[in-house]
Design a protein around this motif. Structure first.
Motif, mmCIF file in Angstrom:
data_model
loop_
_atom_site.group_PDB
_atom_site.id
_atom_site.type_symbol
_atom_site.label_atom_id
_atom_site.label_comp_id
_atom_site.label_asym_id
_atom_site.label_seq_id
_atom_site.Cartn_x
_atom_site.Cartn_y
_atom_site.Cartn_z
ATOM 1 N N ARG A 1 30.151 58.043 50.921
ATOM 2 C CA ARG A 1 30.786 58.390 49.640
ATOM 3 C C ARG A 1 30.479 57.350 48.557
ATOM 4 N N LEU A 2 30.416 56.096 48.945
ATOM 5 C CA LEU A 2 30.037 55.063 47.982
ATOM 6 C C LEU A 2 28.594 55.252 47.523
ATOM 7 N N LEU A 3 27.706 55.551 48.473
ATOM 8 C CA LEU A 3 26.296 55.751 48.143
ATOM 9 C C LEU A 3 26.092 57.026 47.319
ATOM 10 N N ALA A 4 26.831 58.081 47.674
ATOM 11 C CA ALA A 4 26.722 59.345 46.937
ATOM 12 C C ALA A 4 27.130 59.156 45.476
ATOM 13 N N GLN A 5 28.168 58.367 45.252
ATOM 14 C CA GLN A 5 28.613 58.103 43.880
ATOM 15 C C GLN A 5 27.535 57.349 43.093
ATOM 16 N N LYS A 6 26.933 56.354 43.743
ATOM 17 C CA LYS A 6 25.882 55.578 43.081
ATOM 18 C C LYS A 6 24.673 56.454 42.756
ATOM 19 N N MET A 7 24.286 57.319 43.688
ATOM 20 C CA MET A 7 23.144 58.204 43.451
ATOM 21 C C MET A 7 23.442 59.213 42.357
ATOM 22 N N SER A 8 24.658 59.735 42.345
ATOM 23 C CA SER A 8 25.050 60.702 41.304
ATOM 24 C C SER A 8 24.927 60.071 39.919
ATOM 25 N N GLU A 9 25.393 58.834 39.800
ATOM 26 C CA GLU A 9 25.329 58.133 38.511
ATOM 27 C C GLU A 9 23.881 57.863 38.106
ATOM 28 N N ALA A 10 23.048 57.485 39.054
ATOM 29 C CA ALA A 10 21.660 57.145 38.752
ATOM 30 C C ALA A 10 20.820 58.374 38.436
ATOM 31 N N PHE A 11 21.025 59.446 39.186
ATOM 32 C CA PHE A 11 20.210 60.646 39.028
ATOM 33 C C PHE A 11 20.713 61.576 37.919
ATOM 34 N N GLY A 12 21.992 61.472 37.590
ATOM 35 C CA GLY A 12 22.552 62.412 36.623
ATOM 36 C C GLY A 12 22.771 63.784 37.225
ATOM 37 N N LYS A 13 22.727 63.880 38.532
ATOM 38 C CA LYS A 13 22.988 65.111 39.275
ATOM 39 C C LYS A 13 23.984 64.793 40.388
ATOM 40 N N GLN A 14 24.781 65.778 40.738
ATOM 41 C CA GLN A 14 25.819 65.542 41.726
ATOM 42 C C GLN A 14 25.239 65.391 43.137
ATOM 43 N N ASN B 1 14.523 56.262 48.173
ATOM 44 C CA ASN B 1 14.546 54.918 48.747
ATOM 45 C C ASN B 1 14.890 53.865 47.686
ATOM 46 N N GLY B 2 14.296 54.003 46.512
ATOM 47 C CA GLY B 2 14.557 53.049 45.434
ATOM 48 C C GLY B 2 16.001 53.051 44.989
ATOM 49 N N GLN B 3 16.573 54.242 44.839
ATOM 50 C CA GLN B 3 17.966 54.337 44.388
ATOM 51 C C GLN B 3 18.930 53.819 45.445
ATOM 52 N N LEU B 4 18.679 54.110 46.711
ATOM 53 C CA LEU B 4 19.566 53.642 47.776
ATOM 54 C C LEU B 4 19.465 52.122 47.943
ATOM 55 N N ASN B 5 18.283 51.570 47.781
ATOM 56 C CA ASN B 5 18.141 50.114 47.829
ATOM 57 C C ASN B 5 18.917 49.445 46.707
ATOM 58 N N ARG B 6 18.876 50.037 45.520
ATOM 59 C CA ARG B 6 19.642 49.491 44.398
ATOM 60 C C ARG B 6 21.141 49.599 44.660
ATOM 61 N N ALA B 7 21.554 50.713 45.231
ATOM 62 C CA ALA B 7 22.974 50.910 45.515
ATOM 63 C C ALA B 7 23.499 49.882 46.507
ATOM 64 N N LEU B 8 22.692 49.549 47.512
ATOM 65 C CA LEU B 8 23.111 48.588 48.528
ATOM 66 C C LEU B 8 23.353 47.195 47.948
ATOM 67 N N LYS B 9 22.731 46.916 46.806
ATOM 68 C CA LYS B 9 22.877 45.594 46.181
ATOM 69 C C LYS B 9 24.052 45.527 45.213
ATOM 70 N N SER B 10 24.717 46.647 44.981
ATOM 71 C CA SER B 10 25.837 46.645 44.046
ATOM 72 C C SER B 10 27.020 45.873 44.637
ATOM 73 N N PRO B 11 27.797 45.158 43.816
ATOM 74 C CA PRO B 11 28.892 44.318 44.313
ATOM 75 C C PRO B 11 29.941 45.056 45.132
#
Length: 333
Positions: free
Chosen positions: A59-72, A279-289
């Motif tokens: 759920r944390l990763l899904a939220q980060k991807m939604s914000e980055a992609f602009g799609k749910q 892969n790029g978006q998930l790697n960025r999400a993993l680095k979020s505080p």
């Protein structure tokens, strides 16, 4: 008699080169796919019940991807069958990157313990990223007269089959961690499987069972209170949460390693450009505080890296557990 003749091309006509044209035809659609993806909702399957560590991470990763992609990005919990039911849905999904699955260590264990999987673990999936890795901790009840792994092994050899270990279920990481230790150390232990780590933990705290491999957060309060004793970690390196506790490799079983992992997979033949973007978006999400803080609280470490890192992990772990389970003669009950 007819005279032979030749046809001359106009000087302004670009000569056709099949090799170049073919390459352009291949590359242009993939570039377009990468640029446009995603154009609709992404379904992120979690083959486990809501509320657990896997669900929280998804759920944390899904939220980060939604914000980055602009799609749910919607989390879809599909529990059952030891994670097989939800995982199989992705194996049969269209190879377009719109159906993903977050798998755990069960993904590399199931090929060795389940006779007829509804998918091929190596051929039917495209690894996206290895998300996190978390060690288990070997704990014993204080009534067990062993304060180190060496003492526990000596006790087990003096009383073959008399020491028991609890697990969260047949074929789980907590079960196989004990099996691997038994094989490497040459000892006999009696397995007592439970339906989940919670009931197993209750019995080991009460002294009904004697030892268990379990996640650090689940037992931290019991270790601090003295209701349980930690003997070793299953990781290659010590964990900061329990810095004084040695690894099993340090404690006398060189090369021993068992970790609980979570990773993201797509369907096989998903365009490489889409895999790279995910892969790029998930790697960025993993680095979020916020995700980093959550992982530390759960005793895990972010892994990340390219898809090849996860692919290599899968290729390495499946035969490892095949060997362990075959040697131990483990079969699903």
């Amino acid at each position: 008699m007819m005279k032979s003749c030749s046809v001359r091309q106009p000087a302004n006509v670009w000569p056709w080169r099949p090799g170049i044209a073919f390459m352009m035809m291949l590359l242009m659609p993939h570039a377009s796919v990468a640029q446009d993806y995603p154009e609709k909702t992404i379904r992120y399957i979690v083959p486990a019940a809501p509320g657990g560590a896997s669900d929280l991470l998804a759920r944390l990763l899904a939220q980060k991807m939604s914000e980055a992609f602009g799609k749910q990005v919607i989390v879809d919990n599909r529990a059952g069958g030891g994670t097989i039911i939800g995982t199989a849905l992705v194996a049969k999904a269209p190879a377009d990157g719109y159906t993903l699955v977050q798998v755990s260590t069960n993904f590399v264990i199931n090929p060795a313990i389940v006779k007829a999987l509804p998918y091929d673990s190596l051929r039917d999936f495209a690894p996206v990223v290895l998300l996190i890795s978390a060690p288990l901790v070997l704990v014993v009840h204080p009534s067990v007269p062993a304060t180190s792994v060496k003492e526990l092994i000596a006790l087990s050899k003096a009383r073959p089959g008399q020491l028991n270990f609890a697990s969260s279920g047949q074929g789980t990481a907590s079960h196989l961690a004990s099996v691997l230790m038994s094989l490497v150390a040459g000892i006999q232990l009696t397995h007592i499987p439970y339906k989940g780590s919670a009931p197993a933990l209750i019995d080991i705290v009460s002294g009904q069972t004697q030892m268990m491999f379990i996640s650090t957060p689940a037992v931290l309060q019991h270790l601090k209170s003295g209701r349980l004793r930690a003997l070793a970690m299953t990781s290659v390196r010590r964990t900061p949460t329990l810095a004084a506790v040695p690894t099993l490799s340090e404690a006398g079983l060189p090369g021993y390693e068992v970790t609980q992992t979570f990773g993201t997979l797509a369907t096989a033949n998903t365009p490489a450009a889409v895999i790279t973007k995910l892969n790029g978006q998930l790697n960025r999400a993993l680095k979020s505080p916020d995700i980093a803080d959550t992982l530390r609280a759960e005793g895990g470490d972010a892994v990340g890296g390219p898809p090849e890192t996860y692919a290599e992990y899968i290729r390495r772990e499946i035969p490892k557990w095949m060997k362990v389970i075959t040697q131990a003669g483990i079969k699903l009950e």
